[in-house]
Design an enzyme around this catalytic site. Structure first.
Site, PDB file in Angstrom:
ATOM      1  CE  LYS A   1      -1.941  -0.378   5.653  1.00  0.00           C
ATOM      2  NZ  LYS A   1      -2.007  -1.805   5.973  1.00  0.00           N
TER       3      LYS A   1
ATOM      4  CG  ASP B   1      -4.050  -5.885   9.183  1.00  0.00           C
ATOM      5  OD1 ASP B   1      -3.893  -5.976   7.946  1.00  0.00           O
ATOM      6  OD2 ASP B   1      -5.147  -6.103   9.736  1.00  0.00           O
TER       7      ASP B   1
ATOM      8  NE  ARG C   1      -0.428   3.049   8.800  1.00  0.00           N
ATOM      9  CZ  ARG C   1      -1.521   3.651   8.379  1.00  0.00           C
ATOM     10  NH1 ARG C   1      -1.536   4.944   8.148  1.00  0.00           N
ATOM     11  NH2 ARG C   1      -2.628   2.960   8.181  1.00  0.00           N
TER      12      ARG C   1
ATOM     13  N   GLY D   1      -7.188   5.918   1.376  1.00  0.00           N
ATOM     14  CA  GLY D   1      -8.273   5.126   1.970  1.00  0.00           C
ATOM     15  C   GLY D   1      -9.451   5.976   2.424  1.00  0.00           C
ATOM     16  CE1 TYR D   2     -13.858   2.767   4.096  1.00  0.00           C
ATOM     17  CE2 TYR D   2     -11.647   1.892   4.411  1.00  0.00           C
ATOM     18  CZ  TYR D   2     -12.961   1.712   4.045  1.00  0.00           C
ATOM     19  OH  TYR D   2     -13.389   0.476   3.628  1.00  0.00           O
TER      20      TYR D   2
ATOM     21  CG  ASN E   1      -1.802   1.116   1.427  1.00  0.00           C
ATOM     22  OD1 ASN E   1      -1.459   2.236   1.085  1.00  0.00           O
ATOM     23  ND2 ASN E   1      -2.974   0.858   1.990  1.00  0.00           N
TER      24      ASN E   1
HETATM   25  P1  IMP Z   1      -4.678  -3.582   5.310  1.00  0.00           P
HETATM   26  O1  IMP Z   1      -4.087  -3.224   6.641  1.00  0.00           O
HETATM   27  O2  IMP Z   1      -3.653  -3.627   4.250  1.00  0.00           O
HETATM   28  O3  IMP Z   1      -5.557  -4.778   5.395  1.00  0.00           O
HETATM   29  O4  IMP Z   1      -5.604  -2.391   4.858  1.00  0.00           O
HETATM   30  C1  IMP Z   1      -6.068  -1.453   5.727  1.00  0.00           C
HETATM   31  C2  IMP Z   1      -7.070  -0.565   5.050  1.00  0.00           C
HETATM   32  O5  IMP Z   1      -7.613   0.273   6.077  1.00  0.00           O
HETATM   33  C3  IMP Z   1      -6.456   0.392   4.042  1.00  0.00           C
HETATM   34  O6  IMP Z   1      -6.512  -0.079   2.737  1.00  0.00           O
HETATM   35  C4  IMP Z   1      -7.354   1.607   4.194  1.00  0.00           C
HETATM   36  O7  IMP Z   1      -8.505   1.423   3.476  1.00  0.00           O
HETATM   37  C5  IMP Z   1      -7.767   1.583   5.646  1.00  0.00           C
HETATM   38  N1  IMP Z   1      -6.857   2.449   6.396  1.00  0.00           N
HETATM   39  C6  IMP Z   1      -5.866   2.068   7.237  1.00  0.00           C
HETATM   40  N2  IMP Z   1      -5.204   3.137   7.699  1.00  0.00           N
HETATM   41  C7  IMP Z   1      -5.788   4.202   7.121  1.00  0.00           C
HETATM   42  C8  IMP Z   1      -5.510   5.597   7.206  1.00  0.00           C
HETATM   43  O8  IMP Z   1      -4.583   6.085   7.860  1.00  0.00           O
HETATM   44  N3  IMP Z   1      -6.338   6.367   6.481  1.00  0.00           N
HETATM   45  C9  IMP Z   1      -7.354   5.892   5.727  1.00  0.00           C
HETATM   46  N4  IMP Z   1      -7.621   4.618   5.597  1.00  0.00           N
HETATM   47  C10 IMP Z   1      -6.842   3.771   6.295  1.00  0.00           C
END
Ligand code: IMP
Length: 192
Positions: A14, A70, A180, A152-153, A11
């Site tokens: 991230k 995660d 984070r 993301g959101y 990502n």
């Molecule tokens: P994963 O941890 O890769 O399974 O994905 C976590 C998902 O949560 C991301 O793709 C975002 O959609 C959402 N997410 C996690 N952290 C954030 C953030 O800081 N801002 C917005 N969305 C987030």
């Protein structure tokens, strides 16, 4: 610390935030993508479980320490959803406009807009030592989404004590509140 650390994520949002957080460490930061690694299936139903899957996989494949995050959005009116499924709600095309629409739709006019972001970092070293660190950011959801920053959101989330969404903040401003950054602060403690 280590001389090299692999970020176990594909990502780009991230990677940017985690690299920025690690700037003060004298460590070469690379990502799983630099090694051409695929992403393992996230089969656990907890953030810690999935973070460990990612970090274990990348550390085993590279022989280097790996750090995974995660994370996800937990909405009170939706009993914690989308939670560990936050990325899945955007579908294979990773359309977060669609994911935010889905959150709004499922809230179905609920008055309580409380939500929180949770991040769990997992650090796995080649000698199979494992550590997890959690950070949380409480806030509320707004509609329509606002701002083009972050990922993301972010455009629908306003952290407690702010009026702007994460999408309306710079990365440095978001860092003051973000889940984070808080998980990272816990991670940092073991090196100080
Ligand atoms: P994963 O941890 O890769 O399974 O994905 C976590 C998902 O949560 C991301 O793709 C975002 O959609 C959402 N997410 C996690 N952290 C954030 C953030 O800081 N801002 C917005 N969305 C987030």
């Amino acid at each position: 610390m280590f001389s090299k650390l692999v970020l176990a994520t594909h990502n780009q949002g991230k990677v940017a935030e985690m690299s920025d957080l690690l700037r003060s460490f004298e460590v070469e930061v690379v990502s799983a993508k630099d090694f051409g690694l695929s992403a393992p299936d996230e089969t656990e139903d907890s953030f810690a479980g999935n973070a460990l899957i990612k970090a274990r996989y990348v550390s085993a494949k590279t022989g280097l320490p790996a750090l995974a995050d995660d994370s996800g959005l937990c909405v009170k009116a939706l009993h914690g959803a989308p939670g560990v499924y936050s990325a899945d709600w955007a579908g294979p095309e990773k359309d977060f406009g669609k994911a935010m629409d889905l959150v709004y739709e499922k809230m179905d006019g609920a008055e309580d807009h409380s939500a929180c972001f949770i991040s769990v970092f997992a650090l796995v070293t080649p000698d199979e030592q494992e550590r997890v660190f959690e950070g949380r950011c409480e806030g509320k959801l707004v509609w329509p989404p606002r701002g083009t920053g972050g990922f993301g959101y972010d455009p629908m989330f306003v952290p407690a004590g702010e009026a702007r969404t994460f999408g309306e903040m710079t990365m440095d401003e978001k860092k003051k509140y973000s889940h984070r950054a808080k998980a990272f602060a816990e991670f940092k403690k073991i090196f100080t």
